[in-house]
Each structure stands twice: as C-alpha cells, then as structure tokens.
Enzyme design. Structure first.
Site, short mmCIF file in Angstrom:
data_model
loop_
_atom_site.label_atom_id
_atom_site.label_comp_id
_atom_site.label_asym_id
_atom_site.label_seq_id
_atom_site.Cartn_x
_atom_site.Cartn_y
_atom_site.Cartn_z
CE1 TYR A 182 -5.87 -14.76 4.23
CE2 TYR A 182 -3.80 -13.68 4.81
CZ TYR A 182 -5.14 -13.91 5.05
OH TYR A 182 -5.77 -13.28 6.10
N PRO A 242 -1.01 -2.93 9.25
CG PRO A 242 -3.11 -3.03 10.25
CD PRO A 242 -2.18 -2.09 9.54
CB SER A 258 -1.47 -7.85 12.13
OG SER A 258 -2.62 -8.64 11.99
CB THR A 309 -9.31 -3.38 11.52
OG1 THR A 309 -7.97 -2.88 11.49
CG2 THR A 309 -9.76 -3.71 10.10
CE LYS A 312 -5.75 -0.99 7.99
NZ LYS A 312 -6.30 -2.24 7.50
CG HIS A 314 -8.93 -5.28 4.84
ND1 HIS A 314 -9.18 -5.06 6.17
CD2 HIS A 314 -8.16 -6.39 4.81
CE1 HIS A 314 -8.60 -6.00 6.90
NE2 HIS A 314 -7.96 -6.82 6.09
NE ARG A 353 -6.39 -9.22 2.47
CZ ARG A 353 -5.73 -10.29 2.07
NH1 ARG A 353 -5.19 -10.31 0.87
NH2 ARG A 353 -5.60 -11.35 2.85
C1 FMN Z 1 -2.24 -10.52 3.41
C2 FMN Z 1 -2.91 -9.36 4.07
C3 FMN Z 1 -3.25 -9.44 5.41
C4 FMN Z 1 -3.86 -8.36 6.05
N1 FMN Z 1 -4.11 -8.44 7.39
C5 FMN Z 1 -4.67 -7.39 8.02
C6 FMN Z 1 -4.88 -7.42 9.42
O1 FMN Z 1 -4.54 -8.38 10.09
N2 FMN Z 1 -5.45 -6.33 9.99
C7 FMN Z 1 -5.83 -5.23 9.28
O2 FMN Z 1 -6.36 -4.27 9.85
N3 FMN Z 1 -5.61 -5.16 7.96
C8 FMN Z 1 -5.03 -6.21 7.32
N4 FMN Z 1 -4.78 -6.12 5.98
C9 FMN Z 1 -5.09 -4.87 5.26
C10 FMN Z 1 -3.90 -3.91 5.31
O3 FMN Z 1 -3.72 -3.39 6.60
C11 FMN Z 1 -4.08 -2.74 4.33
O4 FMN Z 1 -5.31 -2.11 4.56
C12 FMN Z 1 -4.00 -3.22 2.87
O5 FMN Z 1 -2.98 -4.15 2.71
C13 FMN Z 1 -3.78 -2.05 1.94
O6 FMN Z 1 -3.86 -2.46 0.60
P1 FMN Z 1 -2.54 -2.69 -0.31
O7 FMN Z 1 -1.72 -3.71 0.37
O8 FMN Z 1 -3.07 -3.18 -1.62
O9 FMN Z 1 -1.85 -1.39 -0.44
C14 FMN Z 1 -4.17 -7.19 5.31
C15 FMN Z 1 -3.83 -7.11 3.97
C16 FMN Z 1 -3.20 -8.17 3.34
C17 FMN Z 1 -2.80 -8.02 1.90
#
Ligand code: FMN
Length: 422
Positions: free
Chosen positions: A47, A100, A129, A179, A295, A319, A322
C-alpha cells in the site's frame, strides 16, 4: 556558534559509531525501504510502496529531479547557514513539511502519534491526513505547540467537511490542505493483486469515527444494516475483527452491535466527491479563516485558478505517482506553475523528494518548500518515533550541507543560477 544541523548530525552519527551506538534506521533511502519492508505486512508494504498503473510516474518523479544538476560555487563563507523559512506565517527550521499520509497504523502501531512527536521535536510541520489512523485531537496533543496543518478530502457531506475543518481549527492547525487529486482511487496494481484496501478493514478512518457529524449519520446506516450474508469464512471473521478496531469502543461489543461494519460502509458512501468543481471552493473559503492550500496541482492554469479563487497556496503533487500513471513529474510541472503564480502564493512541491539535493533543486526552481512523504513512513515502520525523527534529522542535515557545499549561506539565496538542466 552553532556548527549547523548538518555537521551536528554527522558528529552524532560518527561519534556514536565510535562508541558502538548506531543510528536506529539506515540513512540510505533504499536500505531504509528494505528495512521497512521487513517490518511490515505484505499488504501494508504494498500500500505504501505502490503507485498507479505501471508506476511510470513514480519513476518519472525521480528522473525529473535527476535531470537538474547543482553547480556549486566556491569561496563564499558558508561557516553559518540559515536553512529556515517562513511559510504562511509558520516558521520552518528547514524548508519542508511532512506530507499527509493515511493509514500509518500499517507502518507502526503508534502511527500518527509517533510521527507527531518526531515532527514536533524537530519543529517540522506535520500535515494530518484525513485518512489518519488516529483522531486529530490525539495527534495534536502529542505535539505541544509545534506546527501542524490539516489535510481535507471533500466528502459527499458538506456538514462533515465543516465539522472536520472546525475540529482542525480547534486542534491548532494553522492551514488546511485540500487534496484534489483523489476524488477516486487510482488504479493501484499492487493493492489490486492483493485484493486489499485498508479502509475496508476499518483502517485509516479514525477522523471519521471520531467525528460527531459522521457518528450521527452512522445511526441511519445502522438502521439499514442487515446481518452479513453468505458463508462465514476465516477471512470474513478477520475482516470483521479488523473493522471493529476502527470504532472507539470495546471490540467485541462493536462487532455485536454492527457499529464497526456500519462505520466502514458509511465511510465508503461518504468518501470523496468526484463532482467537486472550482465553484465549491467558496464554501470552504467562507467557513475558515485559515489559509487554504490546494494539493495535487500540476497545470499552470489550475495554479492560476487557485489564486483567482482566493486560495493561499498550492502543492505541486502527483500524490507520489499513486493516481494518474503517466502523469507529469512534479519537477517537470514546477517551472510553468512558478511562472503562472508569479510569487503571489507559496508553492510546496512533493512526490519523489528523497534527499537534501532534491530539496535544494526544488527551491532553486522556485518552490517555497517541499513535502516529505514515503521516507518518513519507512522511518516509522523501521524505528517508530525515533526512526521518524532520524529520517527528519537526516534530511535537515543533508539539506544544510548541500546548501553550504554549493556556496549558499541562506535559503533566500538559492536560485535558478544554482542549477542546470542536463
Ligand atoms: C501510503 C500513502 C498514503 C497517502 N495518503 C495521503 C492522504 O491521506 N492524503 C493526501 O493528501 N495525500 C496522501 N498521500 C500522498 C502524499 O501526501 C504525498 O503527496 C506523496 O507521498 C509524495 O510522494 P513520495 O512519498 O513518493 O515522495 C499518500 C501517500 C502514500 C505513499
């Protein structure tokens, strides 16, 4: 005179080693990720590690950083270095915030609370988050007066949105990060292959189950709830017990009362609003005096629209690769957005930030600060609060040394001159 966080951290590690005391977590990102993998369930690891589709954008984020090279300058008195910045009135000792990240309980049982303590002790803002594993009130309590922001997902209920924002205000959050890029989940192959989505197991929904508006709406779901049909399998019992953990009452009682299953169902009904459009922002703008950052901005036109709609900042983010596989890398999107925004609001860049050099390059291209994501989750999984703190300290140290060794004594002197595209 302080030698600066960079040299301080080097001494800490080398002197520690001479005494037989080693860092809690590997300094190298790759080894850290490997260590975290060993500490997590296959589902939890997938995940966090995974991206959308073929993970091209995840790789692209890194490649885009690597296309920019720093050109160090010499003989520029870098004996003291100032790595601090101010972002929307929040002083940051180093130019980054913790992104977050939802469902941190899959990395470590202390989840958001451990991260809050680590971030608080380093003075680095933690963006709570909307999909956190702990209610924001509990996380906020763990960080004293240290800076924190709240990330919002706009659900189908405006009442819930209002409630979450007012709770964030009461928790001392100094900004709201809305976001935009996850109105639906991206096509995440690793999770699909494991047929695993944490939310359906009752993980990552603590902001909802602790919310009075959500709990009130839950009563309606409970009235409609029918007992689970079909064959009772071990997997189904496991899921039910896992869901029960999401609801703050005794586990068995939750399973019996059906609260846990209902909470998950209600969450699925509530989460996200794909119909969201620019006009909706006025609702949020009217309900909080806190700065609002959008975001997930990747197009200069959207950055302009954000400014036009009275937003106070943007996160250039995909993100972490993702959501849309094949989406533009954030370092490729940044220059046009910087130009469009023309200094009117701050720009935070995330997705792929792994080192001090990355922070430096993003700032040189015009970002005000960056967001750290997966690296701190790996630190949390490997070493809990201490592991998270070390990851933060290492990035602060690495950035300080990169800045000094590049001939720059203060963040405000980092500019386009310091990098070239290769
Ligand atoms: C496991 C996971 C959960 C995430 N959950 C959220 C979230 O709840 N809200 C959000 O705005 N971004 C979420 N993100 C995105 C992160 O805020 C961020 O944009 C991203 O991790 C940046 O990429 P990097 O980790 O490869 O540097 C999540 C990312 C990951 C890896």
């Amino acid at each position: 005179m302080s030698v600066g966080i960079g040299r301080e951290r080097q001494f800490e590690i080398y002197v520690g080693g001479a005494r037989g005391v080693y860092p809690r977590v590997p300094v190298s990102f790759e080894r850290l990720q490997q260590a975290a993998r060993g500490a997590m369930s296959p589902q939890g690891y997938a995940y966090v590690a995974g991206g959308a589709g073929t993970e091209e954008t995840m790789r692209g984020n890194r490649a885009a950083f690597e296309r920019w090279r720093i050109v160090p300058r010499m003989l520029r008195d870098v004996s003291t270095r100032d790595t601090a910045v101010e972002l929307l009135g929040t002083p940051l000792p180093s130019p980054f915030v913790l992104c977050p990240i939802g469902v941190l309980e899959m990395a470590h049982r202390d989840a958001d609370v451990a991260v809050a303590r680590a971030a608080g002790s380093e003075g680095i803002p933690f963006v709570f988050s909307n999909q956190a594993s702990r209610p924001m009130e509990e996380t906020a309590r763990a960080m004293g007066d240290a800076p924190r922001w709240f990330q919002l997902y706009w659900s189908t209920s405006n009442e819930l949105v209002e409630s979450l924002v007012s709770r964030a205000e009461r928790c001392g959050c100094s900004a709201i990060v809305l976001t935009l890029d996850t109105t639906m989940l991206g096509w995440r192959i690793r999770d699909l292959d494991l047929a695993y989505l944490p939310f359906l197991r009752g993980k990552g929904i603590a902001q909802y189950t602790s919310d009075p508006v959500f709990v009130e709406a839950l009563q309606e779901t409970l009235r409609q709830e029918t007992p689970p049909g079909g064959r009772i399998t071990l997997a189904a019992i496991g899921t039910l017990l896992s869901q029960a953990g999401a609801y703050p009452r005794a586990r068995l009682a939750n399973v019996r009362s059906g609260h846990a299953r209902a909470a998950v169902r209600r969450f699925v009904e509530t989460y996200s609003r794909p119909s969201l459009s620019w006009e909706d922002l006025a609702f949020l703008r009217e309900r909080t005096r806190l700065p609002i950052l959008l975001k997930g901005v990747l197009h200069p036109g959207d950055a302009l629209a954000a400014v036009d709609h009275g937003m106070d900042g943007v996160f250039v983010s995909n993100h972490g690769g993702r959501q849309v596989d094949g989406a533009i890398a954030t370092m490729d999107a940044l220059p046009a957005i910087v130009e469009a925004v023309a200094g009117r609001v701050p720009i935070v860049l995330d997705s792929g930030v792994r080192s001090g050099a990355d922070v430096f390059r993003a700032l040189a291209l015009g970002a005000s600060a960056v967001g750290l994501g997966r690296p701190y989750v790996w630190g949390l999984a490997t070493g809990g609060e201490q592991g998270t703190r070390e990851v933060i300290r290492n990035l602060r140290a690495d950035f300080d040394l990169t800045m000094g060794l590049s001939g720059v004594a203060s963040v405000r002197d980092i500019g386009r001159d310091n990098i070239v595209r290769v």
